[in-house]
Design a protein around this motif. Structure first.
Motif, PDB file in Angstrom:
ATOM      1  N   ILE A   1       0.842  -1.196   0.000  1.00  0.00           N
ATOM      2  CA  ILE A   1       0.000   0.000   0.000  1.00  0.00           C
ATOM      3  C   ILE A   1       0.875   1.242   0.000  1.00  0.00           C
ATOM      4  CG2 ILE A   1      -1.782   1.283   1.222  1.00  0.00           C
ATOM      5  CD1 ILE A   1      -2.856  -1.293   0.182  1.00  0.00           C
ATOM      6  N   GLY A   2       1.949   1.227   0.803  1.00  0.00           N
ATOM      7  CA  GLY A   2       2.796   2.396   0.957  1.00  0.00           C
ATOM      8  C   GLY A   2       3.426   2.876  -0.338  1.00  0.00           C
ATOM      9  N   LYS A   3       3.937   1.948  -1.146  1.00  0.00           N
ATOM     10  CA  LYS A   3       4.568   2.330  -2.416  1.00  0.00           C
ATOM     11  C   LYS A   3       3.582   3.045  -3.328  1.00  0.00           C
ATOM     12  CE  LYS A   3       8.197  -1.188  -2.871  1.00  0.00           C
ATOM     13  NZ  LYS A   3       8.629  -2.392  -3.611  1.00  0.00           N
ATOM     14  N   ASN A   4       2.378   2.505  -3.408  1.00  0.00           N
ATOM     15  CA  ASN A   4       1.373   3.105  -4.286  1.00  0.00           C
ATOM     16  C   ASN A   4       0.881   4.449  -3.747  1.00  0.00           C
ATOM     17  OD1 ASN A   4       0.557   1.030  -6.534  1.00  0.00           O
ATOM     18  ND2 ASN A   4       0.843  -0.182  -4.685  1.00  0.00           N
TER      19      ASN A   4
ATOM     20  N   ILE B   1      -8.874  -5.839   0.037  1.00  0.00           N
ATOM     21  CA  ILE B   1      -8.325  -4.903  -0.943  1.00  0.00           C
ATOM     22  C   ILE B   1      -7.832  -5.693  -2.152  1.00  0.00           C
ATOM     23  CG2 ILE B   1      -6.564  -3.147  -1.374  1.00  0.00           C
ATOM     24  CD1 ILE B   1      -6.624  -2.527   1.637  1.00  0.00           C
ATOM     25  N   VAL B   2      -8.305  -5.323  -3.330  1.00  0.00           N
ATOM     26  CA  VAL B   2      -7.988  -6.063  -4.547  1.00  0.00           C
ATOM     27  C   VAL B   2      -6.870  -5.356  -5.305  1.00  0.00           C
ATOM     28  CG1 VAL B   2      -8.891  -7.059  -6.671  1.00  0.00           C
ATOM     29  CG2 VAL B   2     -10.394  -6.784  -4.688  1.00  0.00           C
ATOM     30  N   GLY B   3      -5.742  -6.051  -5.433  1.00  0.00           N
ATOM     31  CA  GLY B   3      -4.587  -5.530  -6.152  1.00  0.00           C
ATOM     32  C   GLY B   3      -3.604  -6.652  -6.403  1.00  0.00           C
ATOM     33  N   PRO B   4      -2.544  -6.394  -7.175  1.00  0.00           N
ATOM     34  CA  PRO B   4      -1.629  -7.470  -7.568  1.00  0.00           C
ATOM     35  C   PRO B   4      -0.730  -7.981  -6.459  1.00  0.00           C
ATOM     36  CG  PRO B   4      -0.869  -5.361  -8.423  1.00  0.00           C
ATOM     37  CD  PRO B   4      -2.217  -5.118  -7.841  1.00  0.00           C
ATOM     38  N   LYS B   5      -0.643  -7.238  -5.353  1.00  0.00           N
ATOM     39  CA  LYS B   5       0.193  -7.712  -4.242  1.00  0.00           C
ATOM     40  C   LYS B   5      -0.630  -7.671  -2.970  1.00  0.00           C
ATOM     41  CE  LYS B   5       4.668  -6.621  -6.282  1.00  0.00           C
ATOM     42  NZ  LYS B   5       5.976  -5.942  -6.101  1.00  0.00           N
ATOM     43  N   GLY B   6       0.015  -7.485  -1.842  1.00  0.00           N
ATOM     44  CA  GLY B   6      -0.720  -7.508  -0.587  1.00  0.00           C
ATOM     45  C   GLY B   6      -0.861  -8.920  -0.078  1.00  0.00           C
ATOM     46  N   SER B   7      -2.021  -9.231   0.482  1.00  0.00           N
ATOM     47  CA  SER B   7      -2.191 -10.564   1.063  1.00  0.00           C
ATOM     48  C   SER B   7      -3.502 -11.211   0.635  1.00  0.00           C
ATOM     49  CB  SER B   7      -2.118 -10.479   2.590  1.00  0.00           C
ATOM     50  OG  SER B   7      -3.013  -9.495   3.084  1.00  0.00           O
TER      51      SER B   7
ATOM     52  N   LEU C   1      -7.650  -1.245  -5.058  1.00  0.00           N
ATOM     53  CA  LEU C   1      -6.539  -0.476  -4.508  1.00  0.00           C
ATOM     54  C   LEU C   1      -6.648   1.028  -4.797  1.00  0.00           C
ATOM     55  CD1 LEU C   1      -3.776  -0.230  -3.137  1.00  0.00           C
ATOM     56  CD2 LEU C   1      -2.729  -0.862  -5.331  1.00  0.00           C
ATOM     57  N   PRO C   2      -6.949   1.463  -6.039  1.00  0.00           N
ATOM     58  CA  PRO C   2      -7.056   2.910  -6.283  1.00  0.00           C
ATOM     59  C   PRO C   2      -8.111   3.603  -5.422  1.00  0.00           C
ATOM     60  CG  PRO C   2      -6.866   1.734  -8.358  1.00  0.00           C
ATOM     61  CD  PRO C   2      -7.077   0.700  -7.298  1.00  0.00           C
ATOM     62  N   ASP C   3      -9.210   2.900  -5.116  1.00  0.00           N
ATOM     63  CA  ASP C   3     -10.243   3.490  -4.263  1.00  0.00           C
ATOM     64  C   ASP C   3      -9.757   3.624  -2.821  1.00  0.00           C
ATOM     65  OD1 ASP C   3     -12.157   3.881  -6.239  1.00  0.00           O
ATOM     66  OD2 ASP C   3     -12.956   1.848  -6.040  1.00  0.00           O
ATOM     67  N   VAL C   4      -8.951   2.676  -2.363  1.00  0.00           N
ATOM     68  CA  VAL C   4      -8.365   2.777  -1.026  1.00  0.00           C
ATOM     69  C   VAL C   4      -7.398   3.953  -0.964  1.00  0.00           C
ATOM     70  CG1 VAL C   4      -6.862   1.639   0.662  1.00  0.00           C
ATOM     71  CG2 VAL C   4      -8.637   0.327  -0.502  1.00  0.00           C
ATOM     72  N   LEU C   5      -6.578   4.096  -1.995  1.00  0.00           N
ATOM     73  CA  LEU C   5      -5.625   5.209  -2.042  1.00  0.00           C
ATOM     74  C   LEU C   5      -6.347   6.551  -2.037  1.00  0.00           C
ATOM     75  CD1 LEU C   5      -3.063   3.849  -4.673  1.00  0.00           C
ATOM     76  CD2 LEU C   5      -2.970   3.660  -2.180  1.00  0.00           C
TER      77      LEU C   5
ATOM     78  N   GLY D   1     -18.507   9.972  -1.344  1.00  0.00           N
ATOM     79  CA  GLY D   1     -17.296  10.339  -2.063  1.00  0.00           C
ATOM     80  C   GLY D   1     -16.042   9.675  -1.530  1.00  0.00           C
ATOM     81  N   ILE D   2     -16.146   9.026  -0.374  1.00  0.00           N
ATOM     82  CA  ILE D   2     -14.993   8.322   0.211  1.00  0.00           C
ATOM     83  C   ILE D   2     -15.332   6.850   0.426  1.00  0.00           C
ATOM     84  CG2 ILE D   2     -13.400   8.185   2.166  1.00  0.00           C
ATOM     85  CD1 ILE D   2     -13.824  11.158   2.619  1.00  0.00           C
ATOM     86  N   SER D   3     -16.481   6.603   1.058  1.00  0.00           N
ATOM     87  CA  SER D   3     -16.869   5.225   1.391  1.00  0.00           C
ATOM     88  C   SER D   3     -17.243   4.412   0.161  1.00  0.00           C
ATOM     89  CB  SER D   3     -18.047   5.236   2.377  1.00  0.00           C
ATOM     90  OG  SER D   3     -17.680   5.818   3.601  1.00  0.00           O
ATOM     91  N   ASN D   4     -17.765   5.092  -0.863  1.00  0.00           N
ATOM     92  CA  ASN D   4     -18.306   4.387  -2.022  1.00  0.00           C
ATOM     93  C   ASN D   4     -17.285   4.303  -3.150  1.00  0.00           C
ATOM     94  OD1 ASN D   4     -18.734   7.241  -1.914  1.00  0.00           O
ATOM     95  ND2 ASN D   4     -20.073   7.131  -3.694  1.00  0.00           N
ATOM     96  N   GLY D   5     -16.467   3.246  -3.132  1.00  0.00           N
ATOM     97  CA  GLY D   5     -15.511   3.024  -4.207  1.00  0.00           C
ATOM     98  C   GLY D   5     -16.207   2.804  -5.538  1.00  0.00           C
ATOM     99  N   LYS D   6     -15.557   3.193  -6.617  1.00  0.00           N
ATOM    100  CA  LYS D   6     -16.182   3.176  -7.943  1.00  0.00           C
ATOM    101  C   LYS D   6     -15.809   1.967  -8.793  1.00  0.00           C
ATOM    102  CE  LYS D   6     -17.833   7.264  -7.007  1.00  0.00           C
ATOM    103  NZ  LYS D   6     -19.246   7.411  -6.611  1.00  0.00           N
ATOM    104  N   ILE D   7     -14.677   1.342  -8.500  1.00  0.00           N
ATOM    105  CA  ILE D   7     -14.147   0.295  -9.383  1.00  0.00           C
ATOM    106  C   ILE D   7     -14.728  -1.057  -8.986  1.00  0.00           C
ATOM    107  CG2 ILE D   7     -12.059  -0.804 -10.260  1.00  0.00           C
ATOM    108  CD1 ILE D   7     -10.547   1.758  -9.451  1.00  0.00           C
ATOM    109  N   SER D   8     -15.291  -1.780  -9.963  1.00  0.00           N
ATOM    110  CA  SER D   8     -15.907  -3.074  -9.669  1.00  0.00           C
ATOM    111  C   SER D   8     -14.848  -4.117  -9.323  1.00  0.00           C
ATOM    112  CB  SER D   8     -16.718  -3.553 -10.873  1.00  0.00           C
ATOM    113  OG  SER D   8     -15.836  -3.905 -11.940  1.00  0.00           O
ATOM    114  N   PHE D   9     -15.309  -5.202  -8.682  1.00  0.00           N
ATOM    115  CA  PHE D   9     -14.389  -6.289  -8.351  1.00  0.00           C
ATOM    116  C   PHE D   9     -13.788  -6.880  -9.616  1.00  0.00           C
ATOM    117  CE2 PHE D   9     -13.482 -10.796  -7.965  1.00  0.00           C
ATOM    118  CZ  PHE D   9     -12.574 -10.800  -6.907  1.00  0.00           C
ATOM    119  N   GLU D  10     -14.615  -7.118 -10.612  1.00  0.00           N
ATOM    120  CA  GLU D  10     -14.125  -7.750 -11.835  1.00  0.00           C
ATOM    121  C   GLU D  10     -13.053  -6.891 -12.508  1.00  0.00           C
ATOM    122  OE1 GLU D  10     -15.854 -10.027 -15.807  1.00  0.00           O
ATOM    123  OE2 GLU D  10     -17.216  -9.017 -14.414  1.00  0.00           O
TER     124      GLU D  10
END
Length: 469
Positions: free
Chosen positions: A16-19, A153-159, A189-193, A284-293
């Protein structure tokens, strides 16, 4: 011109930190913190600092000059060659050091990434209970804390997502325990950032806990099937009612190859619904826009096209040091300082007549054996770094310590904020015994003694309560 804010970013070399670093360096000057910060080069708006948050001195130096601090720290991975103790107790030390350092350095706000805390009336899992405790510790010294609470959190790394993806890739059919039908609200991940960035910028949400999630509420099986579809797979599902969370965490660890330190706490939390709650919702913060797929496709395509492996964190290599952390009861009316001195006195009474202990006028403690004038351990009290809530002793000598290598070894007794509990911790201790001999003799003995001390304090607390009633 407006002055750029200075942000201290913990975990800056992590997933998360790098991004987040890439995102915020455009508008802020960043103090990037890592245990190996000296390995990275500074740039115009990024200054790297090495920092070990188990050391309060390091934490204070790390936050010097910052306006805002971002806390992305978790202690699920071992932090020494021999780590004795639970991740919950390690997390308390890290958070307490950070919170006290933030107060000393006049940090305006702490932004903390944590997990959604469900209100399903079920006892919290160890992982979520620890995350909530850390949130409370960070708030304990008066610095406003904005807690961003996320589910998977959906992204290429993490856990979490790499574990799910590895299960789908490696299993032609899947056993579905009850937890795979639990609802969750994964977030890209972008929505978390974006949420973390808002936590730093938006003063109106200061000192709040905010849940964040993506646009879909899904079960874990839904996520597995969508991931399988992206990979061109069609695994068969076998629902079973009898596989417990404990059994699940074992087979997940075996199938994915992930360490139990990562898998076990995460799987234990899957018994809870991880859904954004109305009382913690901010438009505007809680509601992420990017779908899981969409986010899963990006993660999997990154692995295929760019060579970014869906890689779980690996155990780091360490010098031959020891960290041993235990949580004990604090009897009513006692302090960390008084309990530390009492421990030395109690130790002699427990091991009499073989062990003798002494404490001089400067609170220097010597622990030795009856038939030798040389101490086994010598502990020097740090008056400047101690308070009633924290007693700090440096390990300065003795037959059982490697004096040449033992430059930062220390023992501390630390009160947990708002609780009648103490953390008793040994940090960066370098034993003189050969490693194998140490691990199965002195280290084992220390754990046994700490268990006995814990039971003794519980008994003592009960006796005081009876006397008062």
């Amino acid at each position: 011109m407006n002055k750029r804010p200075v942000v201290a970013l913990t975990g800056a070399s992590g997933y998360i930190g790098k991004n987040l670093l890439k995102k915020i360096e455009e508008s802020a000057d960043v103090i990037a913190l890592s245990r190996n910060g000296d390995k990275y080069g500074d740039s115009e708006h990024v200054t790297w600092r090495s920092c070990d948050l188990y050391s309060m001195v390091d934490a204070e130096k790390a936050l010097e000059g910052a306006d805002i601090a971002v806390y992305l720290v978790h202690s699920m991975m071992p932090s020494a060659k021999l780590t004795q103790g639970s991740f919950e107790d390690m997390d308390v030390i890290l958070a307490d050091n950070f919170a006290q350092a933030a107060k000393k350095q006049n940090i305006k706000r702490i932004v903390y990434l944590t997990g959604i805390i469900p209100n399903d009336n079920e006892p919290l899992s160890r992982h979520l209970r620890s995350r909530f405790e850390v949130e409370n510790v960070l708030r304990a010294y008066g610095t406003p804390v904005t807690a961003i609470r996320a589910g998977l959190i959906v992204g290429p790394k993490g856990s979490s997502f790499p574990i799910l993806a590895k299960l789908v890739k490696r299993l032609p059919f899947m056993i579905l325990p009850k937890w795979t039908r639990m609802e969750t609200q994964p977030i890209a991940l972008p929505d978390v950032l974006h949420a973390l960035d808002e936590g730093m910028r938006n003063e109106s949400i200061s000192n709040r806990s905010i849940d964040v999630g993506g646009p879909e509420v899904m079960t874990y099986w839904d996520m597995m099937m969508k991931t399988a579809g992206i990979l061109g797979k069609n695994p068969r599902a076998i629902p079973v009612p009898f596989i417990t969370v404990k059994l699940s965490r074992l087979w997940v660890s075996m199938v994915t190859g992930a360490s139990k330190e990562i898998v076990y706490p995460l799987i234990e939390s899957l018994k809870h619904p991880m859904i954004v709650q109305k009382e913690n919702y901010v438009e505007g913060i809680s509601n992420g826009k990017i779908s899981f797929e969409e986010s899963a496709k990006h993660a999997l395509e990154s692995e295929r096209q760019e060579g970014v492996r869906l890689k779980l964190p690996q155990l780091p290599s360490f010098k031959q040091d020891v960290r041993s952390v235990q949580r004990v009861t604090l009897p009513q009316g006692e302090t960390a300082d008084s309990t530390a001195l009492y421990y030395v006195e109690w130790l002699e009474s427990l091991l009499n007549p073989w062990v003798r202990t002494t404490v001089d006028e400067n609170y220097r403690c010597r622990i030795g054996i009856s038939f030798s004038s040389k101490p086994l351990l010598e502990l020097s009290y740090s008056k400047d770094r101690s308070t009633t809530d924290r007693a700090l002793y440096y390990i300065t000598g003795g037959l059982l310590t490697d004096s040449k290598k033992n430059t930062r070894g220390r023992l501390e007794f630390r009160k947990i904020p708002h609780k009648d509990e103490l953390i008793v911790a040994i940090h960066e201790y370098m034993p003189s015994l050969p490693w194998f001999a140490y691990k199965y003799s002195q280290a084992f003995t220390h754990l046994l003694i700490m268990r006995l001390f814990s039971k003794h304090l519980e008994k003592r607390k009960a006796e005081v309560s009876v006397q008062k009633t």
